[in-house]
Design a protein around this motif. Structure first.
Motif, PDB file in Angstrom:
ATOM      1  N   ILE A  24     -27.182   3.786  15.769  1.00 14.18           N
ATOM      2  CA  ILE A  24     -26.330   2.575  16.272  1.00 14.18           C
ATOM      3  C   ILE A  24     -24.948   2.219  15.154  1.00 14.18           C
ATOM      4  CG2 ILE A  24     -26.002   0.442  16.979  1.00 14.18           C
ATOM      5  CD1 ILE A  24     -28.597   0.774  17.646  1.00 14.18           C
ATOM      6  N   LEU A  25     -25.951   1.953  13.816  1.00 16.10           N
ATOM      7  CA  LEU A  25     -24.424   2.044  12.577  1.00 16.10           C
ATOM      8  C   LEU A  25     -23.352   2.674  12.201  1.00 16.10           C
ATOM      9  CD1 LEU A  25     -26.665  -0.190  10.524  1.00 16.10           C
ATOM     10  CD2 LEU A  25     -24.715  -1.177  12.348  1.00 16.10           C
ATOM     11  N   ALA A  26     -24.339   4.050  12.262  1.00 15.23           N
ATOM     12  CA  ALA A  26     -23.593   5.304  12.828  1.00 15.23           C
ATOM     13  C   ALA A  26     -22.014   5.608  13.497  1.00 15.23           C
ATOM     14  CB  ALA A  26     -24.065   6.561  12.852  1.00 15.23           C
ATOM     15  N   ILE A  27     -21.779   4.819  14.759  1.00 15.29           N
ATOM     16  CA  ILE A  27     -20.936   5.070  15.403  1.00 15.29           C
ATOM     17  C   ILE A  27     -20.026   3.931  15.100  1.00 15.29           C
ATOM     18  CG2 ILE A  27     -20.649   3.936  17.913  1.00 15.29           C
ATOM     19  CD1 ILE A  27     -23.645   4.289  18.932  1.00 15.29           C
ATOM     20  N   PRO A  28     -20.277   2.872  14.541  1.00 17.32           N
ATOM     21  CA  PRO A  28     -18.348   2.706  14.657  1.00 17.32           C
ATOM     22  C   PRO A  28     -18.150   2.863  12.957  1.00 17.32           C
ATOM     23  CG  PRO A  28     -20.361   0.544  14.388  1.00 17.32           C
ATOM     24  CD  PRO A  28     -20.899   1.718  15.144  1.00 17.32           C
ATOM     25  N   LEU A  29     -19.201   3.659  12.287  1.00 18.86           N
ATOM     26  CA  LEU A  29     -18.621   3.646  11.294  1.00 18.86           C
ATOM     27  C   LEU A  29     -17.611   5.645  11.462  1.00 18.86           C
ATOM     28  CD1 LEU A  29     -19.010   3.814   7.842  1.00 18.86           C
ATOM     29  CD2 LEU A  29     -21.291   5.945   8.284  1.00 18.86           C
ATOM     30  N   MET A  32     -14.319   4.827  12.744  1.00 18.27           N
ATOM     31  CA  MET A  32     -13.103   4.091  11.902  1.00 18.27           C
ATOM     32  C   MET A  32     -12.555   5.479  11.344  1.00 18.27           C
ATOM     33  SD  MET A  32     -15.167   1.052  10.398  1.00 18.27           S
ATOM     34  CE  MET A  32     -14.546   1.347   8.802  1.00 18.27           C
ATOM     35  N   GLN A  33     -13.613   6.822  11.526  1.00 20.10           N
ATOM     36  CA  GLN A  33     -13.147   7.765  10.753  1.00 20.10           C
ATOM     37  C   GLN A  33     -11.600   8.321  11.551  1.00 20.10           C
ATOM     38  OE1 GLN A  33     -13.365   7.951   7.394  1.00 20.10           O
ATOM     39  NE2 GLN A  33     -14.897   6.437   8.391  1.00 20.10           N
ATOM     40  N   PHE A  34     -11.365   8.040  13.003  1.00 18.53           N
ATOM     41  CA  PHE A  34     -11.213   8.133  14.250  1.00 18.53           C
ATOM     42  C   PHE A  34      -9.703   8.013  14.328  1.00 18.53           C
ATOM     43  CE2 PHE A  34     -14.836  10.819  14.319  1.00 18.53           C
ATOM     44  CZ  PHE A  34     -13.946  12.627  13.689  1.00 18.53           C
ATOM     45  N   THR A  35     -10.308   6.380  14.694  1.00 19.45           N
ATOM     46  CA  THR A  35      -9.339   5.479  14.836  1.00 19.45           C
ATOM     47  C   THR A  35      -9.090   4.328  14.869  1.00 19.45           C
ATOM     48  OG1 THR A  35      -8.276   3.949  16.698  1.00 19.45           O
ATOM     49  CG2 THR A  35     -10.907   4.372  16.317  1.00 19.45           C
ATOM     50  N   ASP A  36      -7.861   3.554  14.652  1.00 22.20           N
ATOM     51  CA  ASP A  36      -7.396   2.234  13.885  1.00 22.20           C
ATOM     52  C   ASP A  36      -8.576   1.164  14.631  1.00 22.20           C
ATOM     53  OD1 ASP A  36      -6.352   3.331  11.397  1.00 22.20           O
ATOM     54  OD2 ASP A  36      -4.192   3.170  12.844  1.00 22.20           O
ATOM     55  N   GLU A  37      -8.934   1.232  16.075  1.00 28.09           N
ATOM     56  CA  GLU A  37      -9.542   0.614  16.582  1.00 28.09           C
ATOM     57  C   GLU A  37     -10.200  -0.223  16.316  1.00 28.09           C
ATOM     58  OE1 GLU A  37      -7.193  -0.866  19.571  1.00 28.09           O
ATOM     59  OE2 GLU A  37      -5.790   0.094  18.815  1.00 28.09           O
ATOM     60  N   VAL A  38     -11.415   0.092  14.990  1.00 26.06           N
ATOM     61  CA  VAL A  38     -12.181  -0.320  15.045  1.00 26.06           C
ATOM     62  C   VAL A  38     -12.076  -0.232  13.798  1.00 26.06           C
ATOM     63  CG1 VAL A  38     -14.344   0.744  14.658  1.00 26.06           C
ATOM     64  CG2 VAL A  38     -13.340   1.371  16.630  1.00 26.06           C
ATOM     65  N   LYS A  39     -12.426  -1.601  12.908  1.00 25.51           N
ATOM     66  CA  LYS A  39     -12.430  -1.896  11.964  1.00 25.51           C
ATOM     67  C   LYS A  39     -13.390  -2.965  11.171  1.00 25.51           C
ATOM     68  CE  LYS A  39      -7.858  -1.996  12.452  1.00 25.51           C
ATOM     69  NZ  LYS A  39      -6.230  -2.938  12.272  1.00 25.51           N
ATOM     70  N   TRP A  40     -14.133  -2.207  11.140  1.00 23.38           N
ATOM     71  CA  TRP A  40     -15.623  -2.791  10.538  1.00 23.38           C
ATOM     72  C   TRP A  40     -15.115  -3.024   8.798  1.00 23.38           C
ATOM     73  CZ3 TRP A  40     -20.814  -2.828  12.760  1.00 23.38           C
ATOM     74  CH2 TRP A  40     -20.933  -3.036  14.073  1.00 23.38           C
ATOM     75  N   ASN A  41     -16.171  -3.905   8.020  1.00 22.56           N
ATOM     76  CA  ASN A  41     -16.055  -3.801   6.498  1.00 22.56           C
ATOM     77  C   ASN A  41     -17.681  -4.077   5.948  1.00 22.56           C
ATOM     78  OD1 ASN A  41     -17.157  -6.696   6.940  1.00 22.56           O
ATOM     79  ND2 ASN A  41     -14.909  -7.888   6.235  1.00 22.56           N
ATOM     80  N   LEU A  42     -18.153  -4.098   5.012  1.00 22.30           N
ATOM     81  CA  LEU A  42     -19.566  -3.814   4.896  1.00 22.30           C
ATOM     82  C   LEU A  42     -19.994  -5.425   4.760  1.00 22.30           C
ATOM     83  CD1 LEU A  42     -21.329  -2.277   3.050  1.00 22.30           C
ATOM     84  CD2 LEU A  42     -20.627  -4.059   0.955  1.00 22.30           C
TER      85      LEU A  42
END
Length: 102
Positions: A24-29, A32-42
């Motif tokens: 599940i955590l890999a999904i936003p990770l 983030m490599q393909f779009t600027d819409e997902v911006k998660w930090n540590l």
């Protein structure tokens, strides 16, 4: 050991909890490599991981300690409800708490 027994063992369920949390955590990770819409930090990953792991462990404890019955179902539904409410609060701030994401 039969396949059915392996699927119901505590060790298998713990591995499944860890694998699902990582998946599940890999999904936003990955997103983030393909779009600027997902911006998660540590901090976002740590909070989501802690929330998912604590939910998974709570469910595992209920499954181990309550074999069957209505109470087991009620407690499991309650745990999932709390997960979704906290997740929604962190994401969009439906209750307007100080730690809301909005």
């Amino acid at each position: 050991m039969k396949i059915q027994e392996k699927l119901h063992s505590g060790k298998f369920r713990i591995i499944a909890i860890l694998t699902l949390t990582a998946g599940i955590l890999a999904i936003p990770l990955i997103a983030m490599q393909f779009t600027d819409e997902v911006k998660w930090n540590l901090t976002d990953f740590i909070m989501a991981g802690a929330l998912l792991l604590s939910t998974g462990i709570a469910i595992e404890l209920v499954i181990r300690n309550l074999k069957t019955g209505i109470w087991r179902t009620v407690i499991l539904v309650f745990i999932l409800l709390v997960l979704f409410l906290i997740w929604a609060e962190l994401a969009v701030g439906i209750f307007g708490s100080p730690f809301a994401g909005s």
